[in-house]
Design an enzyme around this catalytic site. Structure first.
Site, PDB file in Angstrom:
ATOM      1  N   GLY A   1      15.438  69.435  54.658  1.00 26.63           N
ATOM      2  CA  GLY A   1      15.027  68.477  55.677  1.00 26.63           C
ATOM      3  C   GLY A   1      16.066  67.394  55.900  1.00 26.63           C
TER       4      GLY A   1
ATOM      5  N   ARG B   1      27.265  67.388  46.785  1.00 25.51           N
ATOM      6  CA  ARG B   1      26.829  68.066  45.565  1.00 25.51           C
ATOM      7  C   ARG B   1      27.469  69.445  45.483  1.00 25.51           C
ATOM      8  NH1 ARG B   1      20.400  68.439  44.832  1.00 25.51           N
ATOM      9  NH2 ARG B   1      20.360  70.200  46.243  1.00 25.51           N
TER      10      ARG B   1
ATOM     11  N   ASP C   1      10.448  75.028  44.649  1.00 22.07           N
ATOM     12  CA  ASP C   1      11.641  74.817  45.477  1.00 22.07           C
ATOM     13  C   ASP C   1      12.703  74.029  44.717  1.00 22.07           C
ATOM     14  OD1 ASP C   1       9.424  72.906  45.896  1.00 22.07           O
ATOM     15  OD2 ASP C   1      10.901  71.754  47.008  1.00 22.07           O
TER      16      ASP C   1
END
Ligand code: AMP
Ligand code: MG
Length: 487
Positions: free
Chosen positions: A94, A178, A254
């Site tokens: 998102g 990341r 998730d």
């Protein structure tokens, strides 16, 4: 080879190409004035990227997704997930993007991924943004984990966006860059399964085999072998969390990887006083993801992975279920092997000390630590001194001295090895009060406390003068620690 010019950075789009049904091409929000807050130079070098180039204006644009290398296809990844036990078929990135895969100098594929880069079609009600506090928290904790030797996604940089982010109070915004061996999650398989597209599920499994468990390709049932490898990797990972007193906080499906790396550090924390019920997340009211529940939750999540993969195990549904149950049945063995091996090292015991010696001794010790509210990290580190003959650092932390002396006498009779203990029991972990102190200072513009904390926790086994306060538990008035999901 170090790439000193950013124009030579090459990002593959393997996930985007092979799994188009789960990838939405997307671009990061423009950041007018990116400000570098922290750059992981050793990691940059490990990736073959020149830290100086990353610090340049174009480097910062790369780190917030505004400079997209030629040929790269940034995507938002689709995934599903069980959140606190409830299935949500459509989660996905998102506020994150997979920029693409880098090939590091060792030839390994590493995802370069952004968090806080703007709304995507998966944003639902979210703003797509991230505040600098939570992004720096992920940076500190993931780098501490890595230094502890625990598999994890890594943090390359946090860049301030100059934008205000609305949280309980307005916060300065940031983007985290990341790095992970991939972002495939249990929820990725749940998404492919829920799509009803059997061929997509197969392609995803083949992709995961090639990327993470290539040995599985030669097995009689490669996808079952993949599942077995994930079970083994996750059992070992969670055992390692437990051994350092780490509470992940949001073990939704998730947030569980196929690679076996820790991912998505939200309301996570290392415990101070040993407490099996430790839970830090403000939204985990029932303690679903409390310290002691983590192995059970990991197994539960792996059962959801098995359900998602079932059609890949055998055409005959009953046979597939039987194979899945057998494979999942190995979780307990993998977990207890990793746990006992870790405890043996924490206590400095020797290979000839089997589980029948290590387990009861450790259980008794944990009961003692719990009853006496003893700081987990300081105690185990102090026990190394006890193995050298000085019991005070450990003994001074315990109120019930008779119980400690009784336990320690039996333990010392086994001739524990202090060298092993010092390499196993960290001096420095990202203690909650220190993390909060560093994040608050950074949010106010002072990055020095963050730098000092990182210096301590990225060499956690090496005791250094001047860093005493980084080894000590919080003062009593720090109070019960809660972290909020307003990430
Ligand atoms: P997390 O708990 O951080 O792993 O996130 C769970 C889901 O919520 C993922 O699908 C995230 O992409 C999404 N999410 C979290 N925060 C935001 C945000 N501020 N804006 C949009 N989506 C978000
Ligand atoms: Mg997540």
């Amino acid at each position: 080879m170090i790439i000193s010019s950013l124009s030579a950075v090459s990002l593959q789009g393997g996930f985007a190409r092979e799994l188009g049904e789960m990838s939405l091409p997307w671009r990061a929000d423009e950041v007018a004035d990116p400000q570098l807050l922290v750059l992981n130079e050793p990691l940059a070098t490990e990736l073959g990227l020149d830290p100086a180039a990353l610090r340049s204006p174009d480097g910062l644009r790369l780190l917030v997704g505004n400079l997209v290398p030629d040929g790269a296809t940034p995507v938002a990844q689709a995934y599903s997930g069980h959140q606190f036990g409830f299935f949500n078929p459509r989660l996905g990135d998102g506020r994150a993007l997979l920029l693409g895969e880098l090939v590091d100098p060792e030839g390994r594929l590493r995802d370069l991924h952004l968090k806080g880069s703007g709304r995507t079609p998966f944003a639902r009600g979210g703003d797509g943004l991230a505040a600098i506090g939570p992004m720096l928290r992920e940076y500190v904790v993931s780098e501490a984990m890595h230094a502890l030797g625990i598999p994890t996604t890594r943090s390359l940089a946090v860049v301030g966006t100059g934008r205000r982010v609305r949280r309980e109070t307005p916060q300065p915004g940031a983007v985290l860059a990341r790095v992970a061996s991939s972002h495939l999650r249990v929820g990725s398989f749940q998404y492919a399964r829920a799509s009803g597209d059997a061929e997509l599920l197969r392609r995803l499994a083949d992709h995961a085999v090639a990327r993470h468990h290539p040995g599985a390709a030669a097995a009689e049932r490669p996808h079952l072998a993949l599942f077995e490898a994930v079970v083994a990797a996750q059992a070992s990972l969670v055992a390692q969390w437990m051994l350092v007193g780490f509470v992940h906080g949001v073990m939704n499906t998730d947030n569980m990887t196929i690679s076996g790396e820790s991912i998505d550090y939200g309301p996570c924390a290392f415990m101070d006083a040993f407490d099996p019920a430790a839970v830090y997340s403000s939204i985990d009211e029932r303690g679903r993801y409390a310290y002691r529940n983590q192995p059970v939750v990991a197994e539960w999540n792996l059962a959801r992975l098995a359900e998602a993969m079932l059609p890949l195990f055998d055409e005959d549904q009953e046979r597939a279920v039987q194979l899945a149950e057998e494979a999942l049945g190995a979780f307990g063995w993998h977990y207890s092997t990793a746990w006992t091996t870790g405890l043996r090292a924490k206590l400095g015991l020797r290979p000839e000390h089997g589980a029948e010696v290590v387990s009861p001794l450790a259980e008794e010790l944990f009961a003692l630590l719990h009853a006496n509210h003893v700081d987990h990290t300081s105690f185990f580190r102090g026990l190394g001194a006890a193995a050298r003959g000085d019991v005070r650092p450990a003994r001074d932390l315990v109120l019930d001295l008779r119980a400690f002396d009784d336990w320690a006498g039996r333990w010392r009779a086994l001739d524990p090895d202090p060298g092993v203990m010092d390499r196993t029991n960290p001096v420095y972990i990202p203690r909650n009060h220190l993390v909060e102190e560093a994040l608050a200072a950074a949010t106010g513009g002072d990055l020095d406390p963050l730098g000092r904390l990182l210096e301590a926790v990225t060499a956690p086994y090496e005791e250094r003068p001047g860093l005493e306060r980084y080894a000590a538990p919080a003062a009593e008035d720090f109070g019960p620690y809660i972290t909020y999901c307003g990430t």
